[in-house]
Design a protein around this motif. Structure first.
Motif, PDB file in Angstrom:
ATOM      1  N   ASP B  95      57.187   1.769  43.592  1.00 32.72           N
ATOM      2  CA  ASP B  95      58.257   0.929  43.027  1.00 32.72           C
ATOM      3  C   ASP B  95      59.240   0.478  44.099  1.00 32.72           C
ATOM      4  N   ASN B  96      59.440   1.314  45.098  1.00 33.55           N
ATOM      5  CA  ASN B  96      60.286   0.918  46.214  1.00 33.55           C
ATOM      6  C   ASN B  96      59.734  -0.324  46.897  1.00 33.55           C
ATOM      7  N   ILE B  97      58.432  -0.285  47.174  1.00 29.52           N
ATOM      8  CA  ILE B  97      57.834  -1.414  47.900  1.00 29.52           C
ATOM      9  C   ILE B  97      57.782  -2.654  47.003  1.00 29.52           C
ATOM     10  N   ALA B  98      57.604  -2.425  45.694  1.00 30.71           N
ATOM     11  CA  ALA B  98      57.520  -3.556  44.767  1.00 30.71           C
ATOM     12  C   ALA B  98      58.896  -4.171  44.481  1.00 30.71           C
ATOM     13  N   PHE B  99      59.946  -3.388  44.748  1.00 27.28           N
ATOM     14  CA  PHE B  99      61.300  -3.801  44.351  1.00 27.28           C
ATOM     15  C   PHE B  99      61.698  -5.209  44.822  1.00 27.28           C
ATOM     16  N   PRO B 100      61.490  -5.550  46.102  1.00 23.41           N
ATOM     17  CA  PRO B 100      61.873  -6.909  46.530  1.00 23.41           C
ATOM     18  C   PRO B 100      61.050  -7.992  45.844  1.00 23.41           C
ATOM     19  N   LEU B 101      59.836  -7.639  45.379  1.00 25.31           N
ATOM     20  CA  LEU B 101      58.985  -8.649  44.748  1.00 25.31           C
ATOM     21  C   LEU B 101      59.450  -8.959  43.332  1.00 25.31           C
ATOM     22  N   HIS B 102      60.074  -7.968  42.664  1.00 25.54           N
ATOM     23  CA  HIS B 102      60.607  -8.232  41.325  1.00 25.54           C
ATOM     24  C   HIS B 102      61.722  -9.271  41.374  1.00 25.54           C
ATOM     25  N   ALA B 103      62.418  -9.319  42.497  1.00 24.17           N
ATOM     26  CA  ALA B 103      63.525 -10.270  42.623  1.00 24.17           C
ATOM     27  C   ALA B 103      63.025 -11.712  42.609  1.00 24.17           C
ATOM     28  N   VAL B 104      61.790 -11.923  43.056  1.00 25.93           N
ATOM     29  CA  VAL B 104      61.260 -13.296  43.087  1.00 25.93           C
ATOM     30  C   VAL B 104      60.322 -13.562  41.908  1.00 25.93           C
ATOM     31  N   LYS B 105      60.346 -12.636  40.918  1.00 26.73           N
ATOM     32  CA  LYS B 105      59.586 -12.816  39.682  1.00 26.73           C
ATOM     33  C   LYS B 105      58.105 -13.071  39.947  1.00 26.73           C
ATOM     34  N   MET B 106      57.541 -12.226  40.802  1.00 25.87           N
ATOM     35  CA  MET B 106      56.118 -12.343  41.107  1.00 25.87           C
ATOM     36  C   MET B 106      55.301 -11.750  39.954  1.00 25.87           C
ATOM     37  N   LYS B 107      54.080 -12.232  39.785  1.00 26.18           N
ATOM     38  CA  LYS B 107      53.226 -11.717  38.698  1.00 26.18           C
ATOM     39  C   LYS B 107      52.764 -10.304  39.019  1.00 26.18           C
ATOM     40  N   ARG B 108      52.577  -9.503  37.954  1.00 24.55           N
ATOM     41  CA  ARG B 108      52.265  -8.094  38.110  1.00 24.55           C
ATOM     42  C   ARG B 108      51.052  -7.840  39.020  1.00 24.55           C
ATOM     43  N   GLY B 109      49.986  -8.616  38.780  1.00 21.01           N
ATOM     44  CA  GLY B 109      48.767  -8.407  39.561  1.00 21.01           C
ATOM     45  C   GLY B 109      48.984  -8.697  41.036  1.00 21.01           C
ATOM     46  N   GLU B 110      49.731  -9.738  41.287  1.00 23.71           N
ATOM     47  CA  GLU B 110      49.986 -10.121  42.671  1.00 23.71           C
ATOM     48  C   GLU B 110      50.876  -9.095  43.370  1.00 23.71           C
ATOM     49  N   ASP B 112      50.944  -5.936  42.649  1.00 28.86           N
ATOM     50  CA  ASP B 112      50.108  -4.773  42.917  1.00 28.86           C
ATOM     51  C   ASP B 112      49.277  -4.975  44.176  1.00 28.86           C
ATOM     52  N   ARG B 113      48.689  -6.137  44.300  1.00 25.65           N
ATOM     53  CA  ARG B 113      47.859  -6.430  45.463  1.00 25.65           C
ATOM     54  C   ARG B 113      48.694  -6.375  46.748  1.00 25.65           C
ATOM     55  N   THR B 114      49.882  -7.027  46.700  1.00 29.71           N
ATOM     56  CA  THR B 114      50.735  -7.087  47.889  1.00 29.71           C
ATOM     57  C   THR B 114      51.206  -5.690  48.296  1.00 29.71           C
ATOM     58  N   VAL B 115      51.651  -4.895  47.298  1.00 31.14           N
ATOM     59  CA  VAL B 115      52.161  -3.562  47.607  1.00 31.14           C
ATOM     60  C   VAL B 115      51.092  -2.737  48.305  1.00 31.14           C
ATOM     61  N   ARG B 116      49.860  -2.766  47.759  1.00 29.88           N
ATOM     62  CA  ARG B 116      48.799  -1.938  48.351  1.00 29.88           C
ATOM     63  C   ARG B 116      48.426  -2.416  49.749  1.00 29.88           C
ATOM     64  N   GLU B 117      48.436  -3.733  49.922  1.00 30.17           N
ATOM     65  CA  GLU B 117      48.101  -4.305  51.222  1.00 30.17           C
ATOM     66  C   GLU B 117      49.122  -3.876  52.291  1.00 30.17           C
ATOM     67  N   VAL B 118      50.403  -4.008  51.939  1.00 29.68           N
ATOM     68  CA  VAL B 118      51.458  -3.680  52.908  1.00 29.68           C
ATOM     69  C   VAL B 118      51.510  -2.180  53.164  1.00 29.68           C
ATOM     70  N   ALA B 119      51.323  -1.379  52.094  1.00 34.61           N
ATOM     71  CA  ALA B 119      51.341   0.079  52.259  1.00 34.61           C
ATOM     72  C   ALA B 119      50.242   0.512  53.229  1.00 34.61           C
ATOM     73  N   ALA B 120      49.089  -0.154  53.137  1.00 34.76           N
ATOM     74  CA  ALA B 120      47.991   0.202  54.039  1.00 34.76           C
ATOM     75  C   ALA B 120      48.361  -0.134  55.484  1.00 34.76           C
ATOM     76  N   LEU B 121      49.077  -1.232  55.668  1.00 40.82           N
ATOM     77  CA  LEU B 121      49.473  -1.648  57.022  1.00 40.82           C
ATOM     78  C   LEU B 121      50.321  -0.596  57.728  1.00 40.82           C
TER      79      LEU B 121
END
Lengths: 279, 373
Positions: B95-110, B112-121
């Motif tokens: 949820d921490n990593i997803a937090f900035p994405l909620h501000a831009v009203k991104m879709k749930r699936g996207e 999820d994909r972004t969070v996992r991608e960045v976490a792996a980085l």
């Protein structure tokens, strides 16, 4: 940390003595609440008897205790709600911003807590009277009237307690959220308030207890329509006698909600009162 | 994206000195710029003004030619990592990593994909379900990095993000930040008081002191060609040997510097700078790495004896008492000397530094000098 046995024993002795001093009168009174009228003040006291609910029936229904309970809940709950809605944002502002005379304002707020209620009660009574006669705004013997008056004592407590919780948090917490796409209000709502939630609960309980137990201001400013439980307790002490059983029945009705509330929220309360140190 | 600061001024109410004083700086696209200086030098204030957390009293801030001086932090398309804050405590890592994405009203699936991608980085993809209590300090700072990356900002701002970590972790994360910078190609502005961190990370180092920029240059430039005495003393560990002395002309049209207890011949590259300086006070300096131990006295050499030895690993830092002064000298551990051993110190002219005592500016006229192999 290991506490030596001797210190442990000493601590328990002190705690037990204090518990006896505090609890025995409460227990003795609470027992009386269940005694039939005939043995309220028997001498020596009767310890073995068949408990009865007749005192509760009398104060709750015959003497309209349920109405006063409702009044107390409305006034205390309303006061705490208003104090939190106004006080929490104010506390945040005091914790995060330095503005003109912000320090002096904080000291003024704490000084409000030192005023005896009578000093506040009479001017409020006079103001309400003028408002009623001059502008036709009736606040005497109304819920809003009492809720407004209680803010004198609740708001400073809310602001001082909550400012402490906010000041504990690094400013970087909101700043981080602000850089990440939120406004300051958004950051406050989504990041800061969830973190200080135990503090809000502790603040709410302490304020609720103050408003719930408050007697003097209610005596001056409330009336038939808005009488609170503590006020009705007074009505069982009449010129010729004290109706002990009924009085203690009311006392129990006053005490139980606070005890229940504290038990339900005790984890949040301890966390809030200790800043989470005792976890 | 290019970051340009123009005539930036920031004063705080409780101080008569400007925290940031008429600052002009350009950080080019894709650069990793390090703001380096002691505490109170204005580096963090500068960074916070870029983020929008402080409002400058005057001046202009532009990112990619877009004037952002008056924009709210959320509209600046920058990300920031802080020193004393890394994770929102009421949310888990995901949820921490997803937090900035909620501000831009991104879709749930996207999301999820972004969070996992960045976490792996940043190698925390196995921690996503953990709460703040279950992650270490280093992991928490990786979460902060992930949160910064997740919005794909144009500029990364880092306010001493490694200062609260232990040495080993710090070195490890430093390498990762460098790698992140290379992989993303984004512009980084990194604030630190640790000159070693600045040297290892920075493409460009901006040395600051008392609200002013002292020098802007590559790590080599600020180390080998400090433009003033402050930069010379601040950059480099162990720090430069510096002494105040006086310039005198010698018979062969050269210059000498008279220092307390010894005197040295100055190399030709100072000659232009020293014209009309005869009799003036100067600050002379040489790095501990540049001092040579020699067998016999000679030109630009002083004799003394070893007073203290500090082991640094493959090399030792020895302190030599010579001409009543204390010199720090870096030597090979094998060649190190025992306390009390007599020795001669030689100061190669090519690696001497000279600054005017009043302005503290370098008197070298052909910057930068030869960088030793």
């Amino acid at each position: 940390m290991r506490v030596p046995t001797s210190e442990r024993i000493l601590a328990y002795v002190i705690l037990i003595v204090m518990a006896i001093l505090v609890l025995v009168p409460v227990l003795a009174g609470s027992i009386t609440a269940f005694k039939p009228q005939i043995i309220w003040v028997s001498s020596p006291p009767t310890w073995i008897f068949e408990p009865t609910l007749e005192n509760f029936e009398f104060v709750f229904f015959t003497r309209k205790g349920w109405v006063y309970l409702r009044n107390s809940l409305i006034i205390s709950g309303g006061s705490v709600a208003v104090a939190l809605i106004l006080g929490v944002p104010a506390a945040y502002a005091f914790a995060r911003f330095r503005f003109r005379s912000s320090k002096a304002l904080m000291q003024w707020l704490i000084s409000l807590r030192m005023i005896p209620p009578i000093v506040v009660g009479l001017p409020f009574y006079a103001m309400f009277l003028y408002l009623e006669r001059g502008l036709g705004i009736g606040l005497r013997d109304t819920f809003p009237g009492l809720i407004i008056t209680y803010q004198t004592f609740l708001l400073p407590l809310v602001i001082w307690m909550m400012r402490g919780y906010f000041a504990e948090l690094p400013a970087a917490m909101e700043e981080s959220a602000m850089v990440e796409g939120y406004t300051r209000l958004g950051a406050l709502w989504r990041v800061v308030l969830p973190v200080v939630f135990p503090g809000i609960v502790a603040t709410a309980i302490l304020n609720f207890i103050f408003a719930w137990n408050e007697f003097f201001l209610a005596l001056i400013l409330a009336g038939n329509r808005t009488s609170t439980l503590p006020m009705t307790a007074g009505t069982y002490i009449v010129r010729t006698r004290v109706e002990w059983g009924n009085l203690f029945a009311v006392n129990l009705i006053i005490m139980v909600p606070v005890i229940v509330l504290t038990i339900i929220l005790r984890r949040q309360l301890v966390k809030g009162l200790t800043f989470g140190i005792l976890e | 994206m290019k970051v340009a600061l123009t005539n930036l001024v920031k004063r705080f109410a409780n101080s008569d000195r400007a925290a940031v004083n008429e600052l002009n700086l350009v950080i080019n696209e894709g650069e990793l710029a390090v703001l380096l200086g002691p505490s109170g030098c204005g580096k963090t204030t500068t960074l916070r003004m870029i983020a929008g957390l402080e409002q400058p009293d005057s001046g202009r801030i532009a990112i990619a030619e877009r004037d952002i001086t008056d924009l709210a932090p959320k509209d600046r398309r920058v990300a920031m990592v802080f020193q004393n804050f890394s994770m929102y405590p009421t949310m888990n890592v995901y949820d921490n990593i997803a937090f900035p994405l909620h501000a831009v009203k991104m879709k749930r699936g996207e999301i999820d994909r972004t969070v996992r991608e960045v976490a792996a980085l940043v190698n925390i993809d196995h921690l996503l379900e953990r709460s703040v209590r279950q992650v270490s300090g280093g992991e928490a700072q990786r979460v902060a990095l992930a949160r910064a990356m997740v919005r794909r900002p144009e500029v990364f701002l880092m306010d001493e993000p490694l200062s609260n970590l232990d040495a080993k972790l710090r070195a490890q994360l430093r390498t990762e930040i460098k790698r992140l910078h290379q992989d993303t190609g984004a512009t980084f502005v990194f604030v630190t008081h640790d000159q070693e961190e600045a040297m290892t990370l920075g493409d460009k180092i901006i040395v600051m002191n008392k609200g002013d920029i002292q020098q802007v240059g590559s790590p080599h430039e600020v180390f080998f060609a400090p433009q003033n005495a402050f930069v010379a003393s601040f950059v480099g560990t162990p720090s430069m040997n510096m002494f105040e002395g006086m310039v005198s002309a010698d018979d062969t049209a050269g210059y000498r510097v008279l220092l307390p207890g010894f005197e040295l011949t100055l190399p030709a590259r100072f000659h232009n700078g020293l014209a009309k300086m005869t009799g003036n006070r100067v600050i002379w300096g040489i790095r501990p790495e540049a001092v040579r131990l020699v067998a016999a006295p000679g030109e630009n050499t002083v004799g003394g004896e070893v007073e203290l030895v500090e082991a640094l690993g493959s090399r030792d830092l020895i302190f030599v008492r010579a001409a009543e002064q204390l010199f720090g000298v870096i030597v090979d551990a094998q060649a190190s000397l025992a306390v009390g051993a007599p020795c001669h110190l030689h100061f190669p002219g090519a690696q001497m530094h000279l600054f005017a005592a009043d302005s503290e500016r370098s008197l070298q006229n052909n910057l930068p000098p030869s960088v030793p192999p």
